[in-house]
Design a protein around this motif. Structure first.
Motif, mmCIF file in Angstrom:
data_model
loop_
_atom_site.group_PDB
_atom_site.id
_atom_site.type_symbol
_atom_site.label_atom_id
_atom_site.label_comp_id
_atom_site.label_asym_id
_atom_site.label_seq_id
_atom_site.Cartn_x
_atom_site.Cartn_y
_atom_site.Cartn_z
ATOM 1 N N THR A 47 -6.205 -1.225 -4.413
ATOM 2 C CA THR A 47 -6.525 0.127 -4.891
ATOM 3 C C THR A 47 -7.602 0.053 -5.977
ATOM 4 O O THR A 47 -8.564 0.831 -5.966
ATOM 5 C CB THR A 47 -5.247 0.824 -5.399
ATOM 6 N N GLU A 74 -2.810 1.480 1.673
ATOM 7 C CA GLU A 74 -1.441 1.490 2.195
ATOM 8 C C GLU A 74 -1.432 1.469 3.727
ATOM 9 O O GLU A 74 -0.498 0.985 4.345
ATOM 10 C CB GLU A 74 -0.689 2.718 1.675
ATOM 11 N N ARG A 150 -1.521 7.009 -9.557
ATOM 12 C CA ARG A 150 -1.340 5.557 -9.549
ATOM 13 C C ARG A 150 0.147 5.200 -9.611
ATOM 14 O O ARG A 150 0.914 5.828 -10.341
ATOM 15 C CB ARG A 150 -2.096 4.903 -10.713
ATOM 16 N N GLY A 151 0.502 4.201 -8.869
ATOM 17 C CA GLY A 151 1.909 3.785 -8.822
ATOM 18 C C GLY A 151 2.771 4.709 -7.978
ATOM 19 O O GLY A 151 3.998 4.620 -7.990
ATOM 20 N N SER A 153 3.682 4.969 -4.949
ATOM 21 C CA SER A 153 4.582 4.534 -3.874
ATOM 22 C C SER A 153 6.043 4.632 -4.296
ATOM 23 O O SER A 153 6.919 4.860 -3.458
ATOM 24 C CB SER A 153 4.292 3.086 -3.475
#
Ligand code: ASP
Ligand code: MG
Length: 406
Positions: A47, A74, A150-151, A153
């Motif tokens: 990313t 992803e 961001r982060g 997931s």
């Protein structure tokens, strides 16, 4: 048989060997008769690389195109994970965020999940397939690809766990769980068996970057119990939930250090109603997260205003403050060599004396406190960055955190 949602972070799927390792773990759980929905991140670093490329071709990339770009990180790992599962005889199918029915609002680069249509996933689960879902992405009502910040997931996993009514939600990462302090800094830091959402939120937003804060907020709102654990071993992790056993007896559960803050001092600002409003309105309009605000007593019609901003937003803050200070006067200076140290624990709600213990320990270690702020379950201080690790160790010892946890 249980229905399990798992999430594997970027380091857990960092290369093909690790993807195979994840596939083997999934197979073992599948073979034990469980239903599985697995969320994966992009490979570690991907990313960031994509963002760097975007900036290399355009100084201020369009946010729509940014999401279009970032979503591919992803998309690589879901397909590879599904293939790795096929390679060991497991029936698996990969889903993008859109295919998984993850509908978001229209805010590119930090979209919020509005609803999840779990029907396609349910159908494949019934057919006995393992579902691999791309984290961090969704689709808006206009059919545009969005990303969740961001982060993100983590958020995908927690939201899916709620949507498919999972029995278990496991967040796999490269650490064993949530610790009383950063084990790389504090040698006798302990892994916590359990922690409450509120404590986890404070720790997540305070620089112990185990999980994205928004995903913990989401879990608290929908009461999704989850476990943070390592994908590199079989050790039990830390369970995050509403109420934790003996919660009130433990005053402090963790020490967090955030070294990504800058201190802003505005001196000689006009000491009159509206000055602070003008300054913070300008920062808010630029979407800058301000923390730890202190204003001293005015003298000769002038006052000093001190606060902290994320280091990464310092330049943006400078630009935002310029016009505001033309209006209310004052000069800006920055101190980037600071850190924020916080002690967190829900037991603080019902006990006193914690601030005194912390300040005394810091004083004994020769650590000067520049700013203080408190909430119901947290005390934070701004200190010199080069003292931050020492300060974490003395605070950890002062609250006997080496005797907590498993
Ligand atoms: N790949 C995204 C990021 O690096 C999302 C995630 O890893 O959770 O922020
Ligand atoms: Mg992550």
């Amino acid at each position: 048989m249980a229905r399990i949602v798992q999430k594997y972070g970027g380091t857990s799927v960092g290369d093909v060997e690790r993807i195979k390792n994840v596939a083997a773990r999934i197979k073992a759980i599948r073979d034990a008769g469980n239903e599985l929905v697995v969320v994966v991140s992009a490979r570690a670093g991907v990313t960031n690389e994509l963002i760097a490329r975007a900036k290399a071709v355009c100084a201020i990339p369009s946010e729509r195109e940014m999401d279009q770009l970032l979503a591919i990180g992803e998309q690589e790992t879901i397909a590879l994970t599904a293939m790795a599962l096929h390679g060991i005889g497991v029936d698996a199918v990969s889903y993008t965020g859109a295919q998984a029915g993850i509908f978001t609002d229209k805010v590119f680069t930090k979209a919020k999940i509005r609803t999840i249509n779990a029907k396609p996933i349910e159908k494949d689960l019934k057919a006995g397939r393992v579902i691999i879902v791309a984290g961090f992405q969704g689709i808006n009502d206009d059919g545009q690809v969005t990303t969740l910040g961001r982060g993100g997931s983590d958020l995908t996993a927690i939201a899916l766990a709620a949507a498919v009514k999972a029995d278990k939600c496991e967040i796999y990462t490269d650490v064993d769980g949530v610790y009383t302090a950063d084990p790389r800094v504090v040698k006798d830091a302990r892994k916590l068996e359990e922690i409450s959402y509120d404590e986890m939120l404070e720790l997540a937003s305070l620089g112990s970057k185990v999980m994205q804060s928004r995903s913990v907020e989401f879990a608290a709102k929908y009461n999704v119990v989850f476990e943070v654990r390592s994908s590199f071993n079989q050790n039990p992790g830390t369970i995050v939930k509403q109420e934790v056993a003996y919660m009130e007896k433990v005053l402090v559960r963790g020490v967090a250090v955030d070294k990504d803050q800058a201190k802003v001092l505005i001196s000689n600002i006009a000491d009159k109603p509206g000055s602070a409003a003008t300054v913070f309105k300008a920062l808010a309009n630029a979407h800058i997260n301000v923390d730890m605000i202190v204003q001293n007593v005015g003298r000769a019609g002038l006052a000093n205003l001190t606060f902290t901003v994320p280091l990464s937003e310092k330049d943006k803050a400078v630009r935002a403050l310029e016009p505001a200070l033309k209006e209310v006067g004052g000069e800006v200076t920055f101190d980037e060599k600071i850190a924020k140290l916080s002690v967190v624990g829900v037991g603080m709600r019902t006990h006193s004396g914690i601030a005194a213990t912390l300040f005394e320990a810091l004083a004994k270690a020769g650590v000067n406190i520049e700013l203080i702020s408190t909430s119901e379950i947290k005390i934070s201080v701004i200190i010199a960055r080069d003292k931050a690790d020492d300060a974490a160790r003395v605070a950890h010892a002062a609250f006997q955190l080496d005797q907590l946890g498993s």
